[in-house]
Design an enzyme around this catalytic site. Structure first.
Site, mmCIF file in Angstrom:
data_model
loop_
_atom_site.group_PDB
_atom_site.id
_atom_site.type_symbol
_atom_site.label_atom_id
_atom_site.label_comp_id
_atom_site.label_asym_id
_atom_site.label_seq_id
_atom_site.Cartn_x
_atom_site.Cartn_y
_atom_site.Cartn_z
ATOM 1 N N GLU A 1 -14.956 96.498 -0.400
ATOM 2 C CA GLU A 1 -14.551 98.017 -0.466
ATOM 3 C C GLU A 1 -13.435 98.369 -0.698
ATOM 4 O O GLU A 1 -12.463 97.863 0.277
ATOM 5 C CB GLU A 1 -15.581 98.628 0.981
ATOM 6 C CG GLU A 1 -15.651 99.820 0.823
ATOM 7 C CD GLU A 1 -16.390 100.608 2.026
ATOM 8 O OE1 GLU A 1 -17.725 100.325 2.192
ATOM 9 O OE2 GLU A 1 -15.835 101.217 2.833
ATOM 10 N N THR B 1 -15.346 104.044 -1.951
ATOM 11 C CA THR B 1 -15.747 105.124 -0.650
ATOM 12 C C THR B 1 -15.787 106.402 -1.445
ATOM 13 O O THR B 1 -15.179 106.740 -2.459
ATOM 14 C CB THR B 1 -15.105 105.144 0.442
ATOM 15 O OG1 THR B 1 -13.503 105.614 0.001
ATOM 16 C CG2 THR B 1 -15.073 103.805 1.084
ATOM 17 N N HIS C 1 -19.817 105.037 -3.967
ATOM 18 C CA HIS C 1 -20.391 105.805 -2.883
ATOM 19 C C HIS C 1 -20.760 107.089 -3.093
ATOM 20 O O HIS C 1 -20.052 107.687 -3.841
ATOM 21 C CB HIS C 1 -19.697 105.517 -1.499
ATOM 22 C CG HIS C 1 -19.291 104.139 -0.979
ATOM 23 N ND1 HIS C 1 -18.997 104.045 0.403
ATOM 24 C CD2 HIS C 1 -19.352 102.834 -1.614
ATOM 25 C CE1 HIS C 1 -18.681 102.894 0.368
ATOM 26 N NE2 HIS C 1 -18.804 102.160 -0.663
ATOM 27 N N ASP D 1 -20.151 111.467 6.845
ATOM 28 C CA ASP D 1 -19.923 111.991 8.342
ATOM 29 C C ASP D 1 -19.735 113.674 8.520
ATOM 30 O O ASP D 1 -19.219 114.341 7.552
ATOM 31 C CB ASP D 1 -18.606 111.376 8.993
ATOM 32 C CG ASP D 1 -19.004 109.883 9.269
ATOM 33 O OD1 ASP D 1 -19.899 109.850 9.756
ATOM 34 O OD2 ASP D 1 -17.926 109.149 9.119
ATOM 35 N N HIS E 1 -26.975 103.860 14.767
ATOM 36 C CA HIS E 1 -26.079 104.953 14.257
ATOM 37 C C HIS E 1 -25.697 105.737 15.523
ATOM 38 O O HIS E 1 -26.449 105.955 16.479
ATOM 39 C CB HIS E 1 -26.601 105.936 13.360
ATOM 40 C CG HIS E 1 -25.978 106.973 12.667
ATOM 41 N ND1 HIS E 1 -25.878 108.208 13.355
ATOM 42 C CD2 HIS E 1 -25.050 106.969 11.621
ATOM 43 C CE1 HIS E 1 -24.803 108.880 12.446
ATOM 44 N NE2 HIS E 1 -24.526 108.193 11.605
HETATM 45 P P1 FAD Z 1 -28.672 108.699 7.500
HETATM 46 O O1 FAD Z 1 -29.374 107.654 7.024
HETATM 47 O O2 FAD Z 1 -28.900 110.225 6.826
HETATM 48 O O3 FAD Z 1 -28.449 108.541 9.006
HETATM 49 C C1 FAD Z 1 -27.765 109.333 9.757
HETATM 50 C C2 FAD Z 1 -28.521 109.790 11.147
HETATM 51 O O4 FAD Z 1 -29.673 110.589 10.921
HETATM 52 C C3 FAD Z 1 -29.025 108.456 11.870
HETATM 53 O O5 FAD Z 1 -28.753 108.862 13.369
HETATM 54 C C4 FAD Z 1 -30.437 108.256 11.519
HETATM 55 O O6 FAD Z 1 -31.037 107.532 12.601
HETATM 56 C C5 FAD Z 1 -30.854 109.801 11.607
HETATM 57 N N1 FAD Z 1 -32.003 110.119 10.326
HETATM 58 C C6 FAD Z 1 -32.030 109.447 9.088
HETATM 59 N N2 FAD Z 1 -33.172 109.948 8.494
HETATM 60 C C7 FAD Z 1 -33.788 110.704 9.692
HETATM 61 C C8 FAD Z 1 -34.958 111.385 9.621
HETATM 62 N N3 FAD Z 1 -35.803 111.369 8.443
HETATM 63 N N4 FAD Z 1 -35.172 112.181 10.560
HETATM 64 C C9 FAD Z 1 -34.210 112.212 11.639
HETATM 65 N N5 FAD Z 1 -33.236 111.376 11.875
HETATM 66 C C10 FAD Z 1 -33.017 110.885 10.696
HETATM 67 N N6 FAD Z 1 -19.004 108.143 4.761
HETATM 68 C C11 FAD Z 1 -18.319 108.850 3.835
HETATM 69 O O7 FAD Z 1 -18.251 110.012 4.131
HETATM 70 N N7 FAD Z 1 -18.016 108.312 2.550
HETATM 71 C C12 FAD Z 1 -18.315 106.873 2.207
HETATM 72 O O8 FAD Z 1 -18.011 106.513 1.211
HETATM 73 C C13 FAD Z 1 -18.825 106.046 3.139
HETATM 74 N N8 FAD Z 1 -19.237 104.992 2.990
HETATM 75 C C14 FAD Z 1 -19.848 104.149 4.087
HETATM 76 C C15 FAD Z 1 -20.469 102.924 3.743
HETATM 77 C C16 FAD Z 1 -20.898 102.150 4.502
HETATM 78 C C17 FAD Z 1 -21.526 100.718 4.429
HETATM 79 C C18 FAD Z 1 -21.504 102.783 6.022
HETATM 80 C C19 FAD Z 1 -22.130 101.822 6.884
HETATM 81 C C20 FAD Z 1 -21.034 104.061 6.335
HETATM 82 C C21 FAD Z 1 -20.327 104.799 5.491
HETATM 83 N N9 FAD Z 1 -19.969 106.064 5.668
HETATM 84 C C22 FAD Z 1 -19.203 106.866 4.544
HETATM 85 C C23 FAD Z 1 -19.995 106.672 6.672
HETATM 86 C C24 FAD Z 1 -21.573 107.442 6.830
HETATM 87 O O9 FAD Z 1 -21.766 108.433 5.962
HETATM 88 C C25 FAD Z 1 -21.813 108.057 8.027
HETATM 89 O O10 FAD Z 1 -22.191 106.653 9.076
HETATM 90 C C26 FAD Z 1 -23.019 108.940 8.383
HETATM 91 O O11 FAD Z 1 -22.924 109.569 9.952
HETATM 92 C C27 FAD Z 1 -24.315 108.663 8.388
HETATM 93 O O12 FAD Z 1 -24.652 108.039 6.904
HETATM 94 P P2 FAD Z 1 -26.070 107.598 6.549
HETATM 95 O O13 FAD Z 1 -26.110 107.590 4.916
HETATM 96 O O14 FAD Z 1 -26.366 106.244 7.144
HETATM 97 O O15 FAD Z 1 -27.123 108.640 6.996
#
Ligand code: FAD
Length: 295
Positions: free
Chosen positions: A17, A48, A79, A111, A150
């Site tokens: 990455e 990213t 991403h 985030d 998370h």
């Molecule tokens: P989600 O899958 O939406 O989850 C977020 C929260 O919501 C979790 O607590 C989950 O349990 C909850 N949730 C999910 N679906 C539901 C639902 N239907 N109902 C109720 N609750 C729900 N951030 C950046 O800004 N740019 C990047 O390029 C980036 N790259 C990343 C790469 C990796 C491999 C990882 C692990 C993280 C990365 N992040 C990046 C950080 C990421 O965007 C954050 O961790 C963010 O807070 C959560 O993203 P997610 O896609 O997992 O969200």
């Protein structure tokens, strides 16, 4: 090659990455990083998108992913986050990626920051995944997962249920948040498999090579720091070269243990550090090749 095809023919993947430069002026930094990484035996490089809320970075993600594909002939994964975005914004980003031949997207919520809040169009990554499936059905989708849960979710079990929803909506490959304790990953993996999540899950590994990095990482992701790593950091905190070597050694040991336990893949959070990536890659490349050679 589309990633789902790749993971069906290889037992274990190795990916990197990188992140776009934070300022426009330092764009050459990423080109030099890619030059340094290009010889490594990687299956894909992900880029990213707006991590830390940076708008400049967002505009560079597609350009860098495209460059990885055309100049270095490595499969790129872009991403894409939906925080602060409307459907029109995402459609425009998808159009640009498709025009540049990028076929793989790591679909994320992003985030939340005081400046970057959710819009009515997207609440969770799963909403983005549904939208991409409709708007750009040929795209191959990856998702993020969290071995220690998370931070916003009350329990790991609940987080895994949300993860299952992403997979059911079309995510074919998962990459974990960085972790330092493999036992957390194994517990998570068992629970995810028990819930019927069968897609490949790559383990996200970040080598800790300087003192400031660990404090930032832990406050951002909440990953737990095992006693052994904490000891290394405090013992060598005043000796940058020794800390870097010890951090590389710790990450390599972590990877070796994961490979011995038949992990689907290793995703290295490079922090754009060529030397660290090269050293880790050269320690594990014959082992990964040997695993992939076994029928
Ligand atoms: P989600 O899958 O939406 O989850 C977020 C929260 O919501 C979790 O607590 C989950 O349990 C909850 N949730 C999910 N679906 C539901 C639902 N239907 N109902 C109720 N609750 C729900 N951030 C950046 O800004 N740019 C990047 O390029 C980036 N790259 C990343 C790469 C990796 C491999 C990882 C692990 C993280 C990365 N992040 C990046 C950080 C990421 O965007 C954050 O961790 C963010 O807070 C959560 O993203 P997610 O896609 O997992 O969200």
């Amino acid at each position: 090659m589309n990633l789902s095809t790749l993971s069906s023919v290889k037992k274990v993947l190795f990916s990197l990455e990188v992140f776009p430069p934070k300022k426009d002026t330092s764009v050459n930094v990423i080109y030099n990083t890619l030059l340094g990484l290009r010889g490594l035996p990687v299956d894909f490089i992900s880029v990213t998108y707006g991590a830390g809320g940076s708008q400049t970075q967002k505009s560079k993600t597609c350009e860098i992913a495209s460059l990885i594909r055309s100049n270095y002939h490595i499969e790129p994964v872009s991403h894409l986050t939906c925080v602060g975005a409307t459907k029109a914004d995402i459609a425009a980003a998808l159009d640009a990626l498709q025009e540049n031949g990028v076929e793989n997207i790591l679909a994320l919520r992003g985030d939340l920051t005081p400046q970057m809040q959710l819009t009515e169009d997207f609440q969770h990554a799963v909403d983005l995944i549904r939208f991409i499936k409709e708007y750009a059905p040929s795209m191959n989708l990856l998702g993020a997962c969290y071995p220690e849960g998370h931070p916003e979710c009350d329990t790991l079990e609940e987080d895994i249920l949300h993860l299952k929803e992403k997979v059911d909506c079309g995510v074919g490959h998962l990459i974990t948040q960085l972790f330092f304790d493999n036992s957390c990953f194994y517990t998570f993996l068992n629970k995810a498999r028990q819930k019927g999540i069968e897609v490949p899950i790559e383990a996200g590994i970040m080598p800790i090579v300087n003192k400031n990095q660990i404090e930032r990482i832990v406050s951002m992701c909440g990953s737990s720091v095992p006693h052994k790593l904490a000891t290394i950091i405090s013992r060598y905190s005043d000796n940058p070269a020794a800390l870097r070597d010890a951090g590389i050694f710790y990450a390599t040991e972590q990877i070796m243990d994961l490979l011995e336990n038949d992990v689907d893949g290793i995703h290295l959070y490079t922090m754009n550090n060529v030397e660290v990536s090269q050293r880790i890659s050269s320690s594990i490349e014959t082992i990964i090749a040997a695993k992939n050679a076994i029928q």
